[in-house]
Design an enzyme around this catalytic site. Sequence first.
Site, short mmCIF file in Angstrom:
data_model
loop_
_atom_site.label_atom_id
_atom_site.label_comp_id
_atom_site.label_asym_id
_atom_site.label_seq_id
_atom_site.Cartn_x
_atom_site.Cartn_y
_atom_site.Cartn_z
N ASP A 143 3.75 -9.25 0.16
CA ASP A 143 3.28 -8.50 1.32
C ASP A 143 1.96 -7.79 1.07
O ASP A 143 1.59 -7.47 -0.06
CB ASP A 143 4.34 -7.50 1.78
CG ASP A 143 4.82 -6.58 0.65
OD1 ASP A 143 4.83 -7.01 -0.52
OD2 ASP A 143 5.20 -5.43 0.94
N GLU A 198 7.67 -5.51 -0.59
CA GLU A 198 7.78 -4.58 -1.73
C GLU A 198 7.21 -3.22 -1.38
O GLU A 198 7.64 -2.21 -1.93
CB GLU A 198 7.04 -5.16 -2.94
CG GLU A 198 7.20 -4.35 -4.22
CD GLU A 198 6.24 -3.17 -4.34
OE1 GLU A 198 6.63 -2.15 -4.93
OE2 GLU A 198 5.11 -3.27 -3.84
N GLU A 199 6.25 -3.18 -0.46
CA GLU A 199 5.50 -1.95 -0.20
C GLU A 199 6.24 -0.94 0.66
O GLU A 199 5.83 0.21 0.73
CB GLU A 199 4.16 -2.29 0.47
CG GLU A 199 3.19 -3.08 -0.41
CD GLU A 199 2.57 -2.23 -1.51
OE1 GLU A 199 2.89 -1.03 -1.59
OE2 GLU A 199 1.77 -2.78 -2.29
N HIS A 222 -4.61 0.04 -3.45
CA HIS A 222 -4.45 0.59 -2.11
C HIS A 222 -5.78 1.15 -1.57
O HIS A 222 -5.76 1.92 -0.60
CB HIS A 222 -3.36 1.67 -2.06
CG HIS A 222 -1.98 1.13 -2.33
ND1 HIS A 222 -0.84 1.70 -1.82
CD2 HIS A 222 -1.55 0.07 -3.07
CE1 HIS A 222 0.23 1.01 -2.22
NE2 HIS A 222 -0.19 0.02 -3.00
#
Length: 390
Positions: free
Chosen positions: A77, A135-136, A361
């Site tokens: 993702d 996963e995020e 990020h």
Amino acid sequence: MERLPVELLLPDMVKWRRHLHRHPELSYQEKETSAYVADKLADFGIEVKRSTAGYGVTGILRGEKPGKTVVLRADMDALPILEETQSDYVSQNDGAMHACGHDGHTSMLLGAAAYYSSRRDELEGEIRFLFQPAEEVCPGGALGMIAEGVLENADAVYGLHLWTPLPIGTVGSAPGPLMASADEFFIDIIGKGGHAGMPHRTIDSIVAGAALVTQLQSVVSRSVDPLRPAVLSVGTIQGGFAQNVVAEQCRITGTVRAFDEETRYLIRRRIEEIATSIAAAYGTEVKIDYLMGYPPLVNDEGEYQRFFHEAPKALGESVQVMLMERLMPAEDFAYYVKSIPGCFMFVGAGNPDKGADYPHHHSRFDFDEDAMLHGVKLLIAMADSCLKEK
């Protein structure tokens, strides 16, 4: 299928990675990404199993001879970030970006699948190539895939993370706790609004909220064993809408990180106790929503020793193998290593000369694609070592 030397996989991994980077999909929305992965696995002649709990995909490769079962995992993702890089493979999906390296993780695992597919005649045992969604974002994609049996009868699980804080040419891991748990709290304080010039007729939620924020700072410093690292951070405090009105409601949100379950639950209990007592002291009501997120990621001691032994042989003297310090970011790979022995590893991917020096990020995040060759070699080395054990 022609037997593929691992070094020849890098151009394909770069191609796959750049395609995925151009077409990122957010957590729980990885429809096209999973289809792309499934098509590649099918091209390699690998059995494809799709998850019914999301967009997860598992490739299954069984050798002609019996043996152990190894699971290799990658996440797929992207993040809700507007990309600001100037690369040729910039995201074409506005507001979505692979800003954490998951496009590289997926490509490395495809590389490992291609490698083993070309050597299926000598494979003893079974390898499962686990491409995980989400996963995020909690609750994450790992639990759904575990519930579907992806770890059933498996002997070990391995995963890795491209990591720009480490320079290219380094890999690292650690035994025991490596990454923290990640829990979240949402506290609503309800008072009685009114005219700011007549505060005696009100119950001020902001005053109570301010006291709570101050008192929460004592949880780690006074309730937690100082030899057990932990973090409690208040991220937002919101209340009121005008300068001359006493706010009826105030909301406080934050995150908690810890490396063991005892500390994790201690902090939760203290937050709930302090919030309740502060509310009573100030005459307000309080509502607490506490989300238990990913648990601490705890590497198996024996599997870490396998990493420490195999990585130097697989990567050569030009790559430094290091003992990682603990990290406060969380990973739902933690659920896999709670279920079976495994090891999570970091692959250095930072390189200022290639613009790969922004943090994860970040809207300008990128990584040195040469690191993917180190990553795939590491996955193969770990799997080979486990499969060859009798």
